[in-house]
Design a protein around this motif. Structure first.
Motif, short mmCIF file in Angstrom:
data_model
loop_
_atom_site.label_atom_id
_atom_site.label_comp_id
_atom_site.label_asym_id
_atom_site.label_seq_id
_atom_site.Cartn_x
_atom_site.Cartn_y
_atom_site.Cartn_z
N UNK A 239 0.83 -1.20 0.00
CA UNK A 239 0.00 0.00 0.00
C UNK A 239 0.87 1.26 0.00
N UNK A 240 1.95 1.27 0.77
CA UNK A 240 2.86 2.42 0.77
C UNK A 240 3.45 2.65 -0.62
N UNK A 241 3.81 1.58 -1.30
CA UNK A 241 4.41 1.72 -2.62
C UNK A 241 3.37 2.18 -3.64
N UNK A 242 2.20 1.57 -3.62
CA UNK A 242 1.18 1.87 -4.64
C UNK A 242 0.62 3.28 -4.51
N UNK A 243 0.58 3.82 -3.29
CA UNK A 243 0.06 5.17 -3.10
C UNK A 243 1.12 6.25 -3.26
N UNK A 244 2.38 5.85 -3.35
CA UNK A 244 3.46 6.82 -3.47
C UNK A 244 4.03 7.26 -2.14
N UNK A 245 3.46 6.82 -1.04
CA UNK A 245 4.00 7.20 0.27
C UNK A 245 5.41 6.67 0.48
N UNK A 246 5.68 5.46 -0.01
CA UNK A 246 7.02 4.89 0.15
C UNK A 246 8.07 5.75 -0.52
N UNK A 247 7.69 6.43 -1.59
CA UNK A 247 8.63 7.31 -2.27
C UNK A 247 9.12 8.44 -1.39
N UNK A 248 8.35 8.77 -0.35
CA UNK A 248 8.73 9.83 0.57
C UNK A 248 9.40 9.30 1.83
N UNK A 249 8.99 8.14 2.32
CA UNK A 249 9.49 7.65 3.61
C UNK A 249 10.52 6.53 3.48
N UNK A 250 10.46 5.76 2.38
CA UNK A 250 11.41 4.66 2.16
C UNK A 250 11.60 4.48 0.65
N UNK A 251 12.17 5.48 -0.02
CA UNK A 251 12.23 5.46 -1.49
C UNK A 251 13.03 4.29 -2.06
N UNK A 252 13.90 3.69 -1.26
CA UNK A 252 14.67 2.55 -1.75
C UNK A 252 13.78 1.37 -2.10
N UNK A 253 12.62 1.27 -1.48
CA UNK A 253 11.74 0.13 -1.73
C UNK A 253 11.08 0.19 -3.11
N UNK A 254 10.36 1.25 -3.47
CA UNK A 254 9.77 1.27 -4.82
C UNK A 254 10.81 1.27 -5.92
N UNK A 255 12.03 1.75 -5.64
CA UNK A 255 13.09 1.73 -6.66
C UNK A 255 13.42 0.31 -7.08
N UNK A 256 13.20 -0.67 -6.21
CA UNK A 256 13.51 -2.05 -6.53
C UNK A 256 12.61 -2.61 -7.63
N UNK A 257 11.45 -2.04 -7.80
CA UNK A 257 10.52 -2.54 -8.82
C UNK A 257 11.07 -2.34 -10.23
N UNK A 258 12.09 -1.52 -10.38
CA UNK A 258 12.66 -1.25 -11.70
C UNK A 258 13.78 -2.21 -12.05
N UNK A 259 14.17 -3.05 -11.09
CA UNK A 259 15.35 -3.87 -11.28
C UNK A 259 15.00 -5.32 -11.53
N UNK A 260 16.01 -6.09 -11.95
CA UNK A 260 15.85 -7.52 -12.16
C UNK A 260 16.90 -8.25 -11.34
N UNK A 261 16.53 -9.37 -10.77
CA UNK A 261 17.44 -10.18 -9.97
C UNK A 261 18.42 -10.90 -10.88
N UNK A 262 19.72 -10.86 -10.56
CA UNK A 262 20.71 -11.43 -11.48
C UNK A 262 20.65 -12.94 -11.57
N UNK A 263 20.11 -13.60 -10.56
CA UNK A 263 20.05 -15.06 -10.59
C UNK A 263 18.72 -15.56 -11.17
N UNK A 264 17.66 -14.79 -11.02
CA UNK A 264 16.33 -15.24 -11.44
C UNK A 264 15.72 -14.13 -12.28
#
Length: 490
Positions: A239-264
């Motif tokens: 919910x924090x990520x989808x509403x944009x709140x995470x971008x203000x309080x824990x921006x490192x979390x939504x940033x992960x959605x842009x990445x890919x895991x190197x093993x999987x």
């Protein structure tokens, strides 16, 4: 661990649950209600205790609201409680203890933030209805008037409770304008109770997310800790990520959605992270004393949440189409330390979580289990007092769908833990130190306290890590050989 919501409950079930809980807390609520009534004041059990009574969640912390001003509340409590303290007189709250019960009594109030303030303006109210109207959610806007036990539910909280829905008493825009932290609380209650957040509340959170900036870092931190330690943290974090709140309080979390895991490569690192968090929760029993139940452990949970935050900064595309994230463990530890400092976490928590993030790949650096005794000793030394949490994080970090690979990793880590156990029994790894102490070093070398003693101590510790325990004579000879070979010795 499943993040599925608990089943909805019927009104009749709520009524039966409340009846049982009221009998349990009757000695406190009836006596306290009578005392305030005799003094000409209203008193009501309110908020979380009423909600939890309906959910069958037993509590020893009880919250009350009253028409009495703080000075009169304190006077009445001192005649009844074992101990009384000032929780926040300016906010109308006096606390006390009576036996095993913790009680807080707060004067009817209303509060609101202006556009730039980090602190609410507090005005005392004059009615229970007005007090309930200023509360965050309908499930927290129910009260039990005392001593008569009259149920007050002007906003339909019991219906929302039975349906498992979070709504605000008034419009969510007005509620979040009054206190923007309530947006964080919506996510926290979703995580704690497993409830769904009403669409209009989600819409307001999304539109007003930037208002969270006026809330102090300490208050945001406290809500984040409660969310992460809740039974259903994925629901709140999503919910924090989808509403944009995470971008203000824990921006490192939504940033992960842009990445890919190197093993999987089929997995989003954001989803991988939430899975690692859930798997670490399933392993928390390892931290409990024998015979004790598992309890939420913030450090291990937050380390799981932050373990891959270095990936966005370290992503590199290779010519063959693969993606690498070299040194994301080290970069992630620095980002974790910076974020936790901004949220005003304690130094101990920052050090613990950052260490786990930095070490979370260490196990994978030793191939398929070709661990020397020296490598095992260094693993234990570097983990220090976070070794058990490192075991949890490393095991939780395996989210592959390949059962054969997952089983191989599990067996390899089982072997490592067994090696640690054997060496611990033989060498006391938990208190690893050189075979000579500082006084012995100074006596053997004939030198005073200073840098040379520290250098000698560090050299002997390296030998201890490489070769294991030595006798006094062997350690002395090694020290003298090192000393004589130093080009810069006195």
């Amino acid at each position: 661990m499943s993040d599925a919501a608990p089943p909805t409950i019927s009104i009749s079930e709520v009524e039966r649950t409340v009846a049982r809980e009221l009998e349990r807390i009757a000695p406190v609520i009836d006596e306290l209600g009578s005392r305030f009534q005799a003094a000409g004041h209203e008193l009501a059990l309110v908020g979380g205790p009423v909600r939890d009574a309906m959910l069958g969640r037993l509590q020893t912390d009880l919250d009350f609201t009253t028409s009495a001003r703080p000075e009169e509340t304190e006077r009445l409590l001192r005649r009844w409680a074992d101990a009384v303290w000032d929780v926040g007189r300016a906010f109308g709250t006096i606390g006390c203890r009576k036996g095993d019960w913790q009680v807080e009594v707060t004067t009817y109030r209303s509060e609101a933030y202006d556009a730039s303030s980090r602190k609410p303006d507090v005005d005392f109210g004059d009615s229970l209805a007005g007090d309930l109207g200023r509360r965050d959610f309908t499930v927290n806007a129910m009260a039990l008037s005392l001593p008569g036990r009259g149920f007050e539910d002007p906003y339909g909280g019991v219906v929302d409770l039975a349906a498992g829905v979070l709504r605000t008493p008034g419009t969510p825009e007005d509620s979040f304008s009054d206190d923007p932290l309530r947006m964080m609380r919506a996510a926290r209650f979703a995580a704690q109770l497993g409830f769904t957040v009403a669409p209009e509340v989600v819409a307001a959170m999304t539109a007003m997310a930037d208002r969270i900036a006026i809330i102090s870092a300490e208050r945001v931190r406290d809500e984040l800790v409660k969310l992460v330690c809740a039974p259903f943290p994925r629901r709140g974090l999503t919910l924090l990520v989808e509403t944009g709140l995470a971008g203000h309080v824990l921006p490192e979390l939504p940033a992960l959605a842009l990445e890919r895991d190197e093993h999987h490569r089929h997995k989003d690192v954001y989803e991988h992270t939430l899975t690692v968090l859930e798997q670490s929760i399933d392993l928390e029993h390892r931290l409990a004393a024998e015979g004790e139940p598992a309890r939420p452990d913030f450090v291990s949970r937050f380390a799981a949440l932050m373990h891959d935050v270095g990936k966005p900064r370290t992503r590199r595309f290779v010519d063959d189409g693969t993606v690498t994230f070299h040194h994301h463990d080290v970069v992630g530890a620095k980002l974790t330390r910076k974020r936790m400092a901004a949220l005003r976490f304690s130094g101990d928590d920052i050090d613990a979580v950052s260490k786990l993030v930095e070490l979370h790949l260490r196990f994978h650096g030793y191939g398929s289990g070709e661990w020397t005794d020296s490598a095992v000793r260094r693993y234990v030394r570097d983990a220090g007092d976070q070794l058990e949490r490192l075991h949890i994080l490393t095991r939780a970090d395996c989210t592959t769908r390949n059962r054969r690979k997952a089983e191989r990793l599990r067996r390899t880590y089982d072997d490592l833990e067994a090696r640690i156990g054997r060496l611990s029994e033989e060498e006391e790894l938990a208190s690893m130190r050189p075979d000579l102490d500082g006084n012995q070093i100074m006596e053997i070398l004939g030198i005073p306290p200073g840098r040379d003693v520290g250098a000698a101590y560090a050299h002997l510790l390296e030998l201890r890590l490489d070769d294991g325990p030595m006798s006094f004579e062997a350690a002395r000879d090694a020290l003298l050989a090192w000393w004589s070979a130093r080009p810069d010795r006195p």
